[in-house]
Design a protein around this motif. Structure first.
Motif, mmCIF file in Angstrom:
data_model
loop_
_atom_site.group_PDB
_atom_site.id
_atom_site.type_symbol
_atom_site.label_atom_id
_atom_site.label_comp_id
_atom_site.label_asym_id
_atom_site.label_seq_id
_atom_site.Cartn_x
_atom_site.Cartn_y
_atom_site.Cartn_z
ATOM 1 N N TYR A 164 -5.032 2.294 -4.881
ATOM 2 C CA TYR A 164 -5.109 1.865 -3.476
ATOM 3 C C TYR A 164 -4.368 0.497 -2.815
ATOM 4 C CZ TYR A 164 -8.706 5.442 -2.724
ATOM 5 O OH TYR A 164 -9.352 6.887 -2.911
ATOM 6 N N SER A 168 -2.136 0.061 -0.004
ATOM 7 C CA SER A 168 -2.329 -0.973 1.201
ATOM 8 C C SER A 168 -1.216 -1.655 1.489
ATOM 9 C CB SER A 168 -3.568 -1.767 0.775
ATOM 10 O OG SER A 168 -3.721 -2.495 1.956
ATOM 11 N N ASP A 178 -3.580 -0.327 10.046
ATOM 12 C CA ASP A 178 -4.978 0.377 9.950
ATOM 13 C C ASP A 178 -4.941 1.297 8.605
ATOM 14 O OD1 ASP A 178 -5.824 -0.536 12.358
ATOM 15 O OD2 ASP A 178 -5.207 1.419 13.395
ATOM 16 N N LEU A 181 -5.534 -1.194 5.934
ATOM 17 C CA LEU A 181 -6.893 -1.779 5.847
ATOM 18 C C LEU A 181 -7.881 -0.590 5.058
ATOM 19 C CD1 LEU A 181 -7.494 -3.820 9.152
ATOM 20 C CD2 LEU A 181 -7.312 -4.860 6.730
ATOM 21 N N SER A 182 -7.703 0.617 5.600
ATOM 22 C CA SER A 182 -8.234 1.696 5.004
ATOM 23 C C SER A 182 -8.296 1.668 3.592
ATOM 24 C CB SER A 182 -8.000 3.018 5.585
ATOM 25 O OG SER A 182 -8.501 4.036 5.278
ATOM 26 N N THR A 185 -9.894 -1.111 1.758
ATOM 27 C CA THR A 185 -11.655 -0.836 1.846
ATOM 28 C C THR A 185 -11.930 -0.179 0.458
ATOM 29 O OG1 THR A 185 -11.594 -1.199 4.314
ATOM 30 C CG2 THR A 185 -13.250 0.114 2.853
ATOM 31 N N SER A 186 -11.265 0.843 -0.019
ATOM 32 C CA SER A 186 -11.344 1.848 -1.264
ATOM 33 C C SER A 186 -11.153 0.910 -2.228
ATOM 34 C CB SER A 186 -10.529 2.837 -0.991
ATOM 35 O OG SER A 186 -11.173 4.027 -0.055
ATOM 36 N N ARG A 188 -11.120 -2.282 -2.856
ATOM 37 C CA ARG A 188 -12.191 -3.372 -2.968
ATOM 38 C C ARG A 188 -13.695 -2.819 -3.381
ATOM 39 N NH1 ARG A 188 -14.277 -6.736 2.188
ATOM 40 N NH2 ARG A 188 -12.988 -8.554 1.743
ATOM 41 N N ARG A 189 -13.869 -1.759 -2.825
ATOM 42 C CA ARG A 189 -15.303 -1.207 -3.291
ATOM 43 C C ARG A 189 -15.185 -0.722 -4.865
ATOM 44 N NH1 ARG A 189 -15.745 4.190 -4.041
ATOM 45 N NH2 ARG A 189 -14.241 4.743 -2.695
ATOM 46 N N GLU A 204 -8.510 -9.378 -2.911
ATOM 47 C CA GLU A 204 -8.479 -10.150 -1.657
ATOM 48 C C GLU A 204 -7.390 -10.801 -1.529
ATOM 49 O OE1 GLU A 204 -11.618 -10.823 0.049
ATOM 50 O OE2 GLU A 204 -11.785 -8.767 -1.050
ATOM 51 N N LEU A 207 -5.664 -8.706 0.983
ATOM 52 C CA LEU A 207 -6.174 -8.862 2.290
ATOM 53 C C LEU A 207 -5.772 -9.858 2.871
ATOM 54 C CD1 LEU A 207 -8.224 -7.779 4.272
ATOM 55 C CD2 LEU A 207 -9.811 -9.110 3.103
#
Length: 400
Positions: A164, A168, A178, A181-182, A185-186, A188-189, A204, A207
């Motif tokens: 992911y 990104s 967008d 970031l989507s 998000t996956s 990071r989780r 991070e 990010l």
């Protein structure tokens, strides 16, 4: 509308602004002066990279679009649109669990090998190949992750998080914030669930880079610094992965601080990055992230350029030898910084030669970079004929 690349930079800004947004409105949204917007649209003066980033963010586009290297979305090349669509489908379908096409599942080892090939494709700037490899890992891996337990689940989680992250990074390079970031998000989780603090820190770092590309330098610094503090190493005893992640984050913070024009903070962060690199003693790679003495030195050149200290940038570059193991994208990003410094120092022939080297070495990647257009516009003040020749050689429109 005429060919996008044939418009002036000012004409492209005015077209993107449209009739619904006044010049003052654009200035307010970008956090720049009205005079800067007026001069930009009239083609008077040079726009700094920082100003270009702020204008692009306010216009909801990419710097490469403003500079004419990329057309607006409908003008994007077919192969790039295909790669982006494949990336978007894989990121969203895998996160939503809407894909059920798994007949003959790959093993974790096989998916890990595909992830390795995706890493190589990313660092070569080959987005078509990258999107295919990323799709395979995300779609197959996410199905297996939902059914796995124990060690298998941990391995798949780390593998998916890293993939992911590549999706990104590619998305933000292609101007799709967008989607970037989507995907992150996956990432990071999954990284958090895996319990791997180094992987979390490197997510991070990505990010922070996304914020920087979105002209949010202050947020980029905050994200990198906060993540670095969570894993701050003891230089006498910390594991090498921790040193690598800390060094990468300090570099990210230094780059972002330099884009804000904060030389003191940039140099403070950079000194910590150099300390981590010295402790490592050699270039290393982990989770697709590269750091070591080479990265610390080459990033220092880019930071000096951002701070306007072009003499220092060229002195550092003259003492820098690039190892053959340096990833293609990192090598060429560094060379663009060198070319920008050469322009500022009046070394126009050298800057042109450096730009040609980059364009021939990484033709797919260079189309999506802002600096070639900035360099081309500055070289055009000396010789438009030379710039047009460079444009033809590397296949990137540099001036109208």
């Amino acid at each position: 509308m005429s060919n996008w690349a044939e418009l002036t930079t000012g004409g492209r800004i005015k077209h993107l602004r449209g009739s619904d947004l006044t010049q003052q409105g654009l200035a307010d949204a970008a956090g720049v002066s009205l005079a800067l917007v007026q001069k930009a649209e009239q083609g008077r003066g040079e726009l700094s990279v920082g100003s270009l980033l702020r204008l692009a963010h306010a216009l909801r586009t990419d710097v490469a679009v403003i500079l004419g290297q990329q057309a607006p979305r409908r003008g994007m090349r077919q192969d790039t649109r295909t790669a982006l669509r494949r990336l978007a489908d894989a990121v969203h379908d895998s996160a939503l669990g809407d894909w059920d096409g798994l007949d003959d599942p790959s093993t974790i080892a096989e998916l890990s090998a595909v992830h390795g090939r995706a890493c190589s494709a990313y660092w070569r700037g080959e987005y078509g190949a990258l999107s295919e490899l990323v799709a395979k890992v995300l779609l197959e891996g996410s199905v297996q992750y939902g059914q796995a337990t124990g060690r298998d689940r941990e391995q798949l989680g780390s593998l998916l998080a890293g993939t992911y992250q590549f999706a990104s990074s590619a998305a933000i390079l292609l101007g799709q914030r967008d989607l970037a970031l989507s995907a992150l998000t996956s990432a990071r989780r999954l990284a958090t669930t895996s319990g791997d603090e180094v992987l979390v820190a490197l997510v991070e770092s990505t990010l922070s880079w996304i914020h920087l590309r979105s002209a949010k330098a202050a947020r980029a610094v905050t994200v990198a610094e906060r993540a670095a503090l969570r894993i701050e190493p003891s230089f006498s005893s910390s594991p090498r992965p921790q040193l690598l992640a800390f060094g990468r984050l300090m570099t990210s913070a230094a780059v972002a601080a330099s884009r804000k024009g904060d030389a003191t903070a940039a140099n403070d962060y950079l000194s910590q990055a150099h300390a981590a690199a010295a402790r490592l003693g050699r270039d290393e790679s982990l989770h697709g992230t590269h750091f070591g003495p080479t990265a610390a030195t080459t990033e220092a050149v880019g930071i000096a350029v951002a701070l306007g200290d072009h003499g220092r940038a060229l002195r550092l570059a003259s003492r820098t030898e690039l190892p053959g193991s340096m990833p293609k994208l990192a090598r060429n990003r560094y060379k663009l910084d060198v070319a920008l410094a050469q322009c500022a120092a009046g070394l126009h022939d050298q800057a042109g030669d450096t730009l040609i080297e980059v364009g021939l070495d990484a033709p797919e990647w260079v189309r999506h970079q802002a600096l070639p257009g900035v360099i081309g516009q500055r070289l055009a003040k000396v010789s438009t004929a030379r710039v047009r020749t460079i444009s033809e050689l590397i296949g990137v429109p540099l001036i109208a």
